[in-house]
Write a protein that holds these residues in place. Structure first.
Motif, short mmCIF file in Angstrom:
data_model
loop_
_atom_site.label_atom_id
_atom_site.label_comp_id
_atom_site.label_asym_id
_atom_site.label_seq_id
_atom_site.Cartn_x
_atom_site.Cartn_y
_atom_site.Cartn_z
N PRO A 84 -5.95 -7.66 7.02
CA PRO A 84 -5.17 -6.49 7.44
C PRO A 84 -4.31 -5.98 6.29
N GLU A 87 7.08 -7.03 7.79
CA GLU A 87 7.08 -5.67 8.36
C GLU A 87 8.47 -5.29 8.78
N MET A 137 2.78 -11.48 5.68
CA MET A 137 3.10 -10.07 5.75
C MET A 137 4.51 -9.90 6.30
N GLN A 187 1.59 6.75 3.95
CA GLN A 187 0.58 7.68 4.48
C GLN A 187 0.59 8.99 3.69
N HIS A 245 2.99 -7.31 1.56
CA HIS A 245 2.05 -8.42 1.67
C HIS A 245 2.33 -9.40 0.53
N ARG A 257 0.86 -1.17 0.00
CA ARG A 257 0.00 0.00 0.00
C ARG A 257 0.90 1.23 0.00
N GLN A 298 9.54 -0.17 3.06
CA GLN A 298 9.16 -1.15 2.04
C GLN A 298 10.33 -1.44 1.10
N GLN A 301 7.67 5.17 5.49
CA GLN A 301 7.05 3.85 5.25
C GLN A 301 7.52 3.29 3.90
N ARG A 312 -1.23 -2.99 5.96
CA ARG A 312 -0.42 -2.01 6.68
C ARG A 312 0.45 -1.21 5.72
N GLN A 313 0.46 0.08 5.95
CA GLN A 313 1.39 0.93 5.21
C GLN A 313 2.78 0.64 5.75
N GLY A 335 -5.22 0.64 -0.37
CA GLY A 335 -5.76 -0.25 0.65
C GLY A 335 -6.85 -1.20 0.19
N ALA A 377 4.49 -2.07 4.96
CA ALA A 377 4.68 -3.52 4.94
C ALA A 377 4.65 -4.04 3.51
#
Length: 190
Positions: free
Chosen positions: A172, A190, A188, A14, A179, A11, A42, A38, A174-175, A150, A177
Motif C-alpha cells: 500500500p 498516517e 506507515m 494528489q 512510509h 508520495r 506529511q 496531504q 498512501r498520499q 507511487g 502518509a
C-alpha cells in the motif's frame, strides 16, 4: 539485516490528473487543494518523527508535483532533487485515462493490479526503474526523507526490504502518509 539506511518515503500529494484518473508518468500536473493538505499532513508527521530520525538528508524527485510537495513538507529546509526518483516512464500510456486504457488494452490490464506498468508500450518497465532506484539507494550514507511517486516509492521499498519485485503490487502507498523502512521493515505513519 538490510544494507540500506533508514528511509522515510512520501508520495506526492494528489494532483489534478490523479483526481481525473489520468496517467502522468513523466508528465506533470499541479497539486490540488487536497494534495496540498496531504503535504501539510506529511510535514506534521515528519516533525513528530524528528526525535526518532535525528539528522537526515532530504530528497525529492525532480518532477514538479514531488518538488511542490517537498517544499511544503520540508518547510524551508533545503533538499536535493534527484532524477532517479522520478516516476516510472509509462511510454505510450502517458496522459491517457485509466478507464480508456483498460478498454483499449485488455491483454495488458487483465492480470495483477500493477503488472501493466511492466508492459506499457515504450515504457521503462520495472527493470529500468529498479536499476535507477538501486543506484540512488547505493549512494545514501545515512537516513533520508524522500518525496517521490507511487510506483517509484513501491520499488524503493521492495529494494530496501530485499523483496522480489513481483510483490510491489501488494504494497500500500498512501498520499499524505510517511512510509518508513527501517532495518528491512515497513511501518506507515498516517
Amino acid at each position: 539485516m538490510t544494507r540500506f539506511p533508514d528511509l522515510y518515503l512520501m508520495r506526492h500529494g494528489q494532483t489534478e490528473w490523479n483526481a481525473l484518473e489520468r496517467m502522468q508518468g513523466r508528465l506533470d500536473s499541479p497539486l490540488t487543494a487536497l494534495g496540498r493538505k496531504q503535504a501539510r499532513r506529511q510535514a506534521a508527521l515528519v516533525r513528530n518523527l524528528h526525535p526518532q530520525i535525528g539528522e537526515v538528508a532530504r530528497y525529492a524527485s525532480a518532477q514538479g508535483r514531488a518538488r511542490q510537495t517537498a517544499e511544503i513538507v520540508f518547510a524551508g529546509e533545503s533538499f536535493a532533487t534527484d532524477h532517479r526518483l522520478v516516476e516510472i516512464d509509462i511510454g505510450d500510456f502517458t496522459g491517457a485515462r485509466m478507464q480508456d486504457l483498460v478498454v483499449s488494452h485488455p491483454q495488458i490490464f487483465h492480470g495483477a493490479r500493477l503488472d501493466w506498468y511492466d508492459h506499457a508500450p515504450g515504457g521503462e518497465h520495472f527493470s529500468g526503474l529498479e536499476t535507477r532506484v538501486r543506484a540512488f539507494l547505493d549512494e545514501l550514507t545515512g537516513p533520508a526523507l524522500i518525496v517521490t511517486h507511487g510506483i517509484t516509492l513501491r520499488m524503493i521499498r521492495a529494494v530496501a526490504m530485499e523483496l522480489p519485485i513481483s510483490r510491489i503490487g501488494e504494497m500500500p502507498v498512501r498520499q499524505g502518509a510517511v512510509h518508513a523502512v527501517r532495518q528491512g521493515r515497513h511501518q506507515m505513519f498516517e
